[in-house]
Design a protein around this motif. Structure first.
Motif, PDB file in Angstrom:
ATOM      1  N   PRO A   1       0.955  -1.169  -0.063  1.00 42.46           N
ATOM      2  CA  PRO A   1       0.002  -0.017  -0.031  1.00 42.46           C
ATOM      3  C   PRO A   1       0.879   1.130   0.136  1.00 42.46           C
ATOM      4  CG  PRO A   1      -0.645  -1.665   1.714  1.00 42.46           C
ATOM      5  CD  PRO A   1       0.452  -2.002   1.246  1.00 42.46           C
ATOM      6  N   THR A   2       0.085   2.314  -0.266  1.00 43.57           N
ATOM      7  CA  THR A   2       1.219   3.782  -0.371  1.00 43.57           C
ATOM      8  C   THR A   2       1.032   4.294   0.938  1.00 43.57           C
ATOM      9  OG1 THR A   2      -1.028   4.820  -0.659  1.00 43.57           O
ATOM     10  CG2 THR A   2       0.279   4.277  -2.466  1.00 43.57           C
ATOM     11  N   ASP A   3       0.453   4.080   1.980  1.00 45.70           N
ATOM     12  CA  ASP A   3       0.414   4.767   3.313  1.00 45.70           C
ATOM     13  C   ASP A   3       1.387   3.647   4.388  1.00 45.70           C
ATOM     14  OD1 ASP A   3      -0.718   6.851   5.300  1.00 45.70           O
ATOM     15  OD2 ASP A   3      -1.103   4.880   6.388  1.00 45.70           O
ATOM     16  N   ASP A   4       2.186   4.269   5.154  1.00 46.88           N
ATOM     17  CA  ASP A   4       2.776   3.567   6.086  1.00 46.88           C
ATOM     18  C   ASP A   4       2.231   2.587   7.086  1.00 46.88           C
ATOM     19  OD1 ASP A   4       2.036   5.899   7.348  1.00 46.88           O
ATOM     20  OD2 ASP A   4       4.033   5.973   8.338  1.00 46.88           O
TER      21      ASP A   4
ATOM     22  N   VAL B   1       8.510   2.890   2.993  1.00 46.81           N
ATOM     23  CA  VAL B   1       8.527   1.187   3.558  1.00 46.81           C
ATOM     24  C   VAL B   1       9.524   1.114   4.406  1.00 46.81           C
ATOM     25  CG1 VAL B   1       9.239  -0.753   2.681  1.00 46.81           C
ATOM     26  CG2 VAL B   1       7.668   0.258   1.398  1.00 46.81           C
ATOM     27  N   ASN B   2      10.558   1.626   4.651  1.00 48.82           N
ATOM     28  CA  ASN B   2      11.448   1.416   5.742  1.00 48.82           C
ATOM     29  C   ASN B   2      11.257   1.907   6.935  1.00 48.82           C
ATOM     30  OD1 ASN B   2      13.704  -0.105   4.544  1.00 48.82           O
ATOM     31  ND2 ASN B   2      14.660   1.619   3.468  1.00 48.82           N
ATOM     32  N   ARG B   3      10.446   3.098   6.711  1.00 54.10           N
ATOM     33  CA  ARG B   3       9.761   3.743   8.136  1.00 54.10           C
ATOM     34  C   ARG B   3       8.869   2.472   8.575  1.00 54.10           C
ATOM     35  NH1 ARG B   3       8.668   8.394   6.320  1.00 54.10           N
ATOM     36  NH2 ARG B   3       6.359   8.179   5.705  1.00 54.10           N
ATOM     37  N   ALA B   4       8.248   1.960   7.680  1.00 54.41           N
ATOM     38  CA  ALA B   4       7.130   0.881   8.235  1.00 54.41           C
ATOM     39  C   ALA B   4       7.821  -0.277   8.838  1.00 54.41           C
ATOM     40  CB  ALA B   4       6.191   0.515   7.323  1.00 54.41           C
ATOM     41  N   LEU B   5       9.248  -0.598   8.417  1.00 54.77           N
ATOM     42  CA  LEU B   5       9.771  -1.728   8.661  1.00 54.77           C
ATOM     43  C   LEU B   5      10.547  -1.449   9.892  1.00 54.77           C
ATOM     44  CD1 LEU B   5      11.246  -2.879   5.339  1.00 54.77           C
ATOM     45  CD2 LEU B   5       9.478  -3.912   6.517  1.00 54.77           C
ATOM     46  N   ARG B   6      10.502  -0.361  10.422  1.00 51.93           N
ATOM     47  CA  ARG B   6      11.557  -0.171  11.772  1.00 51.93           C
ATOM     48  C   ARG B   6      10.715  -0.993  12.819  1.00 51.93           C
ATOM     49  NH1 ARG B   6      11.640   6.272  11.376  1.00 51.93           N
ATOM     50  NH2 ARG B   6      13.035   6.585   9.746  1.00 51.93           N
TER      51      ARG B   6
ATOM     52  N   VAL C   1      10.358  -8.643   1.545  1.00 46.19           N
ATOM     53  CA  VAL C   1      10.041  -7.387   1.116  1.00 46.19           C
ATOM     54  C   VAL C   1      11.119  -7.117  -0.161  1.00 46.19           C
ATOM     55  CG1 VAL C   1       9.613  -4.890   1.308  1.00 46.19           C
ATOM     56  CG2 VAL C   1       8.835  -6.413   3.020  1.00 46.19           C
ATOM     57  N   VAL C   2      10.727  -6.820  -1.405  1.00 50.79           N
ATOM     58  CA  VAL C   2      11.432  -6.615  -2.527  1.00 50.79           C
ATOM     59  C   VAL C   2      11.323  -5.322  -2.890  1.00 50.79           C
ATOM     60  CG1 VAL C   2      12.416  -7.252  -4.894  1.00 50.79           C
ATOM     61  CG2 VAL C   2      11.673  -8.914  -3.164  1.00 50.79           C
ATOM     62  N   HIS C   3      12.372  -4.386  -3.020  1.00 51.12           N
ATOM     63  CA  HIS C   3      12.494  -2.895  -3.430  1.00 51.12           C
ATOM     64  C   HIS C   3      12.709  -2.858  -4.972  1.00 51.12           C
ATOM     65  CE1 HIS C   3      14.002   1.379  -4.313  1.00 51.12           C
ATOM     66  NE2 HIS C   3      12.702   1.531  -3.858  1.00 51.12           N
ATOM     67  N   GLU C   4      11.985  -2.112  -5.854  1.00 52.98           N
ATOM     68  CA  GLU C   4      12.480  -2.069  -7.280  1.00 52.98           C
ATOM     69  C   GLU C   4      13.074  -0.819  -7.353  1.00 52.98           C
ATOM     70  OE1 GLU C   4       8.271  -4.015  -8.989  1.00 52.98           O
ATOM     71  OE2 GLU C   4       8.459  -1.899  -8.845  1.00 52.98           O
TER      72      GLU C   4
ATOM     73  N   GLN D   1      15.475  -3.470   7.526  1.00 57.10           N
ATOM     74  CA  GLN D   1      15.423  -2.245   6.624  1.00 57.10           C
ATOM     75  C   GLN D   1      15.868  -3.022   5.115  1.00 57.10           C
ATOM     76  OE1 GLN D   1      15.373   1.572   7.446  1.00 57.10           O
ATOM     77  NE2 GLN D   1      13.785   0.174   8.307  1.00 57.10           N
ATOM     78  N   VAL D   2      15.005  -2.387   4.205  1.00 59.49           N
ATOM     79  CA  VAL D   2      15.215  -3.008   2.879  1.00 59.49           C
ATOM     80  C   VAL D   2      16.383  -2.075   1.875  1.00 59.49           C
ATOM     81  CG1 VAL D   2      13.279  -1.927   2.134  1.00 59.49           C
ATOM     82  CG2 VAL D   2      14.200  -3.665   0.661  1.00 59.49           C
ATOM     83  N   PRO D   3      17.440  -2.678   1.498  1.00 58.55           N
ATOM     84  CA  PRO D   3      18.343  -2.014   0.719  1.00 58.55           C
ATOM     85  C   PRO D   3      17.810  -1.592  -0.654  1.00 58.55           C
ATOM     86  CG  PRO D   3      19.430  -3.877   1.530  1.00 58.55           C
ATOM     87  CD  PRO D   3      18.026  -4.030   1.782  1.00 58.55           C
ATOM     88  N   ARG D   4      18.150  -0.304  -1.005  1.00 61.28           N
ATOM     89  CA  ARG D   4      17.558   0.023  -2.431  1.00 61.28           C
ATOM     90  C   ARG D   4      17.904  -0.892  -3.601  1.00 61.28           C
ATOM     91  NH1 ARG D   4      16.324   5.095  -4.372  1.00 61.28           N
ATOM     92  NH2 ARG D   4      16.987   6.022  -2.651  1.00 61.28           N
ATOM     93  N   GLY D   5      16.803  -1.154  -4.134  1.00 60.65           N
ATOM     94  CA  GLY D   5      17.073  -2.417  -5.334  1.00 60.65           C
ATOM     95  C   GLY D   5      17.490  -3.623  -4.755  1.00 60.65           C
ATOM     96  N   GLY D   6      16.971  -3.888  -3.471  1.00 57.84           N
ATOM     97  CA  GLY D   6      17.533  -5.295  -2.837  1.00 57.84           C
ATOM     98  C   GLY D   6      16.214  -5.967  -2.168  1.00 57.84           C
ATOM     99  N   ALA D   7      16.419  -6.559  -1.190  1.00 56.30           N
ATOM    100  CA  ALA D   7      15.147  -7.296  -0.543  1.00 56.30           C
ATOM    101  C   ALA D   7      15.763  -7.731   0.859  1.00 56.30           C
ATOM    102  CB  ALA D   7      14.904  -8.582  -1.103  1.00 56.30           C
ATOM    103  N   VAL D   8      14.626  -8.130   1.713  1.00 53.23           N
ATOM    104  CA  VAL D   8      14.822  -8.283   3.393  1.00 53.23           C
ATOM    105  C   VAL D   8      13.564  -9.115   3.639  1.00 53.23           C
ATOM    106  CG1 VAL D   8      13.631  -6.367   4.247  1.00 53.23           C
ATOM    107  CG2 VAL D   8      15.427  -7.225   5.618  1.00 53.23           C
ATOM    108  N   LEU D   9      14.097 -10.267   4.541  1.00 53.65           N
ATOM    109  CA  LEU D   9      13.240 -11.214   5.112  1.00 53.65           C
ATOM    110  C   LEU D   9      12.798 -10.644   6.379  1.00 53.65           C
ATOM    111  CD1 LEU D   9      14.977 -14.483   4.587  1.00 53.65           C
ATOM    112  CD2 LEU D   9      13.634 -13.196   2.727  1.00 53.65           C
TER     113      LEU D   9
END
Length: 381
Positions: free
Chosen positions: A137-140, A200-205, A160-163, A210-218
């Protein structure tokens, strides 16, 4: 009894567990029966069996057994839960004779058709498809709410995968089909658009990652597995070009190898697989009967020892009771009477003697009479 996350035991590495919801139009049990029959006829399965239903119980149970690596037997049990308006939830527990290899066939495809448009792979809490790709979604706040629901229960592995840039058609496809078979039906893929990295990283705190730019995190399950570190399960780069994401596959393999607690409802599923299993070979049934005979023999021996100990204890109790009665009778025999401290007559006599002495001391001196002169005496004499 509901088991809290902190009380759930750690699963064995030989287990494979999954949960989903079937939302198709056909009867779920019929779909499972057709799949089992087809795979049994193709010699993919060594055997399969549907357990007889129990009166008053809407759940249905199916068992299957197959062989991997030419010699490793896998046993699996599928439970179809009570039907609901949202579909029919299912739980699958499988166990191999040795530690699970993610390159083995997925146990889910032994009960459900392995087709792209099959309707059995919906995650119950979020209704997202286990083999699909899902835009965040667009909202954190909505992102946090969605991810909380996704990790709740501990059944799915969430990534979570970041494009880094908008992918083409090949990069927009889900990563699930590129994963090892043992992971395809356990992973939920969440996609973040290129401009969503900060939100997204604000929501993942909340999840400590934290998801890297262009990467992914479990994302960790709740509670997190022992030894989980968000940095160790963050992939720097994921190439969304249709190729197999090697680094992400390695992170997923390391994640599922951690000792997380069994998911909510997992202990019951594992216990049913191990204790209520009925699809046995002749050798397995013979071994089971031998085990029952040995168990009954041990129980009979324990009962015999308990009976002997009870009899011995009863005899000792009777002996102690007889000895107590004899000693109590001896104590009850009358002995010589002890002289009383003083009879009432003696006490009365002592009281009168004291009163007599008191009366003498109180007599007046003038009351005494003079003694008479002896005869023959006179004043003149």
């Amino acid at each position: 009894m509901r088991i809290s996350p902190t009380d759930r035991p750690t699963p064995s590495p030989t287990l494979w567990l999954a949960r989903g919801r079937y939302v198709g139009d056909d009867d779920a049990a019929d779909v499972v029966r057709r799949t089992l029959k087809r795979l049994r006829g193709a010699d993919v399965l060594d055997d399969q069996h549907e357990l007889p239903g129990t009166e008053g119980v809407a759940e249905q149970f199916f068992e299957a057994r197959w062989t991997v690596d030419a010699a490793v037997t896998v046993r699996a049990r599928l439970t179809l839960k009570t039907a609901s308006p949202g579909g029919r939830e299912w739980v699958l527990a499988a166990e191999a004779e040795r530690a699970w290899d993610q390159e083995w066939p997925s146990p889910a495809t032994m009960f459900w058709p392995d087709e792209p448009n099959a309707a059995w792979d919906h995650e119950p809490a979020t209704d997202l498809r286990l083999r699909g790709v899902h835009r965040l979604p667009t909202d954190d706040k909505d992102i946090r709410r969605l991810l909380r629901s996704a990790v709740r229960g501990g059944w799915s592995v969430n990534v979570v995968v970041h494009e880094a840039m908008t992918p083409d058609e090949r990069g927009s496809r889900p990563l699930g089909p590129l994963l090892p078979p043992g992971l395809r039906h356990r992973v939920l893929e969440h996609r973040a658009a290129p401009d969503q990295l900060r939100i997204v990283n604000r929501a993942l705190r909340e999840f400590g990652v934290q998801v890297p730019r262009g990467g992914a995190v479990l994302l960790p399950t709740h509670p997190a597995p022992a030894g989980f570190d968000g940095d160790d399960f963050a992939v720097r780069t994921v190439f969304l070009d249709g190729s197999r994401p090697v680094e992400l596959v390695d992170a997923l393999a390391r994640f599922v190898a951690l000792p997380p607690p069994l998911p909510e409802g997992g202990p019951e599923a594992v216990a049913a697989l191990r204790d209520d299993w009925q699809l046995r070979t002749v050798e397995e049934e013979l071994e089971r009967q031998r085990g029952l005979v040995a168990m009954y023999a041990d129980a009979l021996e324990a009962m015999t020892k308990s009976r002997d100990l009870y009899r011995e204890a009863a005899e000792r109790a009777h002996e102690a009771l007889d000895a107590y009665r004899d000693s109590d009778g001896a104590l009850a025999q009358p002995g010589p009477a002890a002289p009383p401290a003083g009879s009432p007559f003696q006490q009365l006599s002592r009281t009168l003697e004291r009163l007599k002495g008191s009366a003498r001391g109180l007599r007046p001196a003038g009351d005494a009479k003079p003694e008479a002169d002896p005869p023959g005496d006179s004043a003149s004499d």
